[in-house]
Design an enzyme around this catalytic site. Structure first.
Site, PDB file in Angstrom:
ATOM      1  NE  ARG A  51       9.095   1.548  -0.570  1.00 14.46           N
ATOM      2  CZ  ARG A  51       7.660   0.923  -0.142  1.00 14.46           C
ATOM      3  NH1 ARG A  51       7.871   2.408  -0.434  1.00 14.46           N
ATOM      4  NH2 ARG A  51       6.452   0.296  -0.036  1.00 14.46           N
ATOM      5  N   GLY A  52       7.662  -0.393  -3.730  1.00 15.20           N
ATOM      6  CA  GLY A  52       6.151  -1.410  -3.276  1.00 15.20           C
ATOM      7  C   GLY A  52       5.778  -1.862  -4.796  1.00 15.20           C
ATOM      8  CB  ALA A  53       3.582  -5.052  -5.096  1.00 14.84           C
ATOM      9  NE  ARG A  88      12.991  -4.840  -3.914  1.00 11.25           N
ATOM     10  CZ  ARG A  88      12.528  -4.026  -3.988  1.00 11.25           C
ATOM     11  NH1 ARG A  88      11.795  -3.400  -3.318  1.00 11.25           N
ATOM     12  NH2 ARG A  88      12.270  -5.133  -2.368  1.00 11.25           N
ATOM     13  CD  GLN A 201      10.754   0.527   3.359  1.00  8.84           C
ATOM     14  OE1 GLN A 201      11.416  -0.200   4.588  1.00  8.84           O
ATOM     15  NE2 GLN A 201      11.122  -0.848   2.055  1.00  8.84           N
ATOM     16  CG  ASP A 242       5.806  -7.096  -0.608  1.00  5.59           C
ATOM     17  OD1 ASP A 242       6.153  -6.300  -1.822  1.00  5.59           O
ATOM     18  OD2 ASP A 242       5.628  -6.690   0.223  1.00  5.59           O
ATOM     19  CG  ASN A 252       3.535  -6.421   3.104  1.00  6.29           C
ATOM     20  OD1 ASN A 252       3.696  -5.760   2.179  1.00  6.29           O
ATOM     21  ND2 ASN A 252       2.859  -5.905   4.684  1.00  6.29           N
ATOM     22  CE  LYS A 253       9.561  -4.226   3.318  1.00  4.88           C
ATOM     23  NZ  LYS A 253      11.014  -4.788   2.370  1.00  4.88           N
TER      24      LYS A 253
HETATM   25  P1  RI2 Z   1       1.445  -2.301  -2.325  1.00  3.90           P
HETATM   26  C1  RI2 Z   1       6.831  -3.181   0.151  1.00  3.90           C
HETATM   27  O1  RI2 Z   1       8.085  -3.772  -0.336  1.00  3.90           O
HETATM   28  C2  RI2 Z   1       6.169  -3.925   1.421  1.00  3.90           C
HETATM   29  O2  RI2 Z   1       6.111  -4.208   1.673  1.00  3.90           O
HETATM   30  C3  RI2 Z   1       4.560  -2.926   1.270  1.00  3.90           C
HETATM   31  O3  RI2 Z   1       3.885  -3.211   2.124  1.00  3.90           O
HETATM   32  C4  RI2 Z   1       4.639  -3.834  -0.491  1.00  3.90           C
HETATM   33  O4  RI2 Z   1       5.730  -3.169  -0.844  1.00  3.90           O
HETATM   34  C5  RI2 Z   1       3.610  -3.259  -1.365  1.00  3.90           C
HETATM   35  O5  RI2 Z   1       3.072  -2.627  -1.600  1.00  3.90           O
HETATM   36  P2  RI2 Z   1       9.431  -2.808  -0.318  1.00  3.90           P
HETATM   37  O6  RI2 Z   1       9.151  -2.458  -1.859  1.00  3.90           O
HETATM   38  O7  RI2 Z   1       2.039  -2.479  -3.931  1.00  3.90           O
HETATM   39  O8  RI2 Z   1       9.742  -1.086   0.250  1.00  3.90           O
HETATM   40  O9  RI2 Z   1       1.072  -3.743  -1.990  1.00  3.90           O
HETATM   41  O10 RI2 Z   1      10.465  -3.730  -0.167  1.00  3.90           O
HETATM   42  O11 RI2 Z   1       0.891  -0.454  -2.418  1.00  3.90           O
END
Ligand code: RI2
Length: 344
Positions: A51-53, A88, A201, A242, A252-253
């Site tokens: 997870r994470g963009a 997603r 998270q 995101d 964002n989250k």
């Molecule tokens: P970067 C997360 O979403 C959050 O919204 C977090 O800020 C974002 O990913 C992006 O992370 P999730 O995937 O890529 O946990 O900016 O739903 O590091």
């Protein structure tokens, strides 16, 4: 970043081979998992094992290379690519990762070179670019934080939400990269970590990341953030993103928007850190960003990774949007790998 004495990435891409940090196992176990098919990459993204963009963009790029390897027929390949893109909906990095690989493979095919070789090369480059973006954000961000410091003897105090750390961005992180840079350069930093309901998270992944790196931190319930800000305990709020619309509105989250309101009220800089792959110029404003709604069980059930227990009133309906949109007017600065940036 370093895990068990080894430099690791959250998404490690080599030709025909992908290894990922299992983020569902954190903080109970540090486990890396090999993925060998496009469909496994898609499932790892939708189940949030990765997870994470930035990390889902890198994994989607590797998944696209698997799709080119697995399918001779263009129709079958396009359907595998569409499934990856749909894993997603909110993080635009996913579409950018798939597009980078597909474009490179099609160009190779058109010029008579091997598209599968080109696809893997593009997937490796994409992951490397995301990691390099995190490192650059760390350099710019840490320099900015040091320049704001009024008392060099006191630790720099940062508050963050969710995990925009190296698990979320292949390496370094977006929001946490400046914290790693400061710590590695010998500057004291302390991070207030929003728990980040409902999936935790912050409490599960950011706290693990900072503890593993030896960075001082304190977990707070999401509802405590405004109080911590108003007590003068924070120099800057830094979050990831995101998807960032052309006017700077930022998805964002869930919980980021109220945090930005509290930061505005308390006059504390509110910063969004993200690689270029998170910008979506085709979305004019935040209203054009699709917001993912996730299953009710994320709110109604708690788990330690082994056992699951319902803790809400049975039968009560649940609304679980995964993201919110912070209006650009509440954001002090956007940090890109090239430094601070303001949308025109
Ligand atoms: P970067 C997360 O979403 C959050 O919204 C977090 O800020 C974002 O990913 C992006 O992370 P999730 O995937 O890529 O946990 O900016 O739903 O590091």
């Amino acid at each position: 970043m370093e895990v068990d004495g080894r430099q690791r990435r959250a998404v490690e891409v080599a030709v025909g081979e992908v290894t990922v940090l299992d983020q569902l196992a954190l903080p109970f176990a540090t486990r890396f998992v090999a993925l060998t098919e496009a469909s496994q990459c898609r499932a790892a993204i939708s189940d949030m094992l990765v997870r994470g963009a930035g990390s889902i963009g890198a994994l989607a790029a590797a998944g696209a290379a698997f799709a080119w390897q697995e399918h001779v027929s263009e129709a079958a390949r396009d359907s595998a690519l569409a499934e990856l893109r749909a894993a997603r909906p909110t993080a635009i990095d996913l579409a950018h990762g798939v597009a980078a690989v597909d474009r490179a493979a099609r160009q190779a095919e058109a010029t008579g070179t091997d598209p599968i070789v080109a696809a893997w090369s593009a997937a490796i480059d994409h992951a490397d670019a995301i990691a390099a973006a995190g490192e650059a954000i760390g350099r710019h961000g840490s320099a900015w934080l040091r320049a704001q410091q009024t008392d060099p003897a006191a630790p720099i105090q940062v508050l963050t939400h969710c995990n925009a750390g190296w698990p979320a961005l292949v390496d370094w992180g977006s929001a946490t990269a400046p914290m790693h840079r400061l710590h590695l350069d010998g500057h004291a930093v302390h991070v207030w970590v929003d728990e980040t309901r409902p999936r935790g998270q912050g409490a599960r992944i950011t706290a693990w990341e900072l503890a593993t790196a030896g960075i001082a931190h304190t977990i707070i319930p999401d509802g405590a953030a405004a109080t911590v800000l108003s007590n003068g305990q924070v120099d800057a709020v830094i979050v990831g993103a995101d998807r960032i619309a052309a006017n700077g509105d930022t998805a964002n989250k869930l919980g980021t928007f109220p945090l930005a309101l509290a930061a505005q009220h308390t006059d504390i800089p509110f910063i969004v850190a993200a690689p270029h792959s998170t910008w979506d110029p085709s979305a004019a404003t935040g209203a054009d960003i699709p917001i993912e709604t996730r299953p009710a069980a994320e709110v109604t059930v708690v788990s330690d990774g082994q056992q699951r227990a319902r803790w809400t009133h049975p039968g009560s309906p649940v609304h679980n949007p995964a993201f919110d949109v912070t209006p650009a007017a509440l954001i002090t600065a956007w940090w890109s790998p090239d430094g601070p940036w303001t949308p025109s």
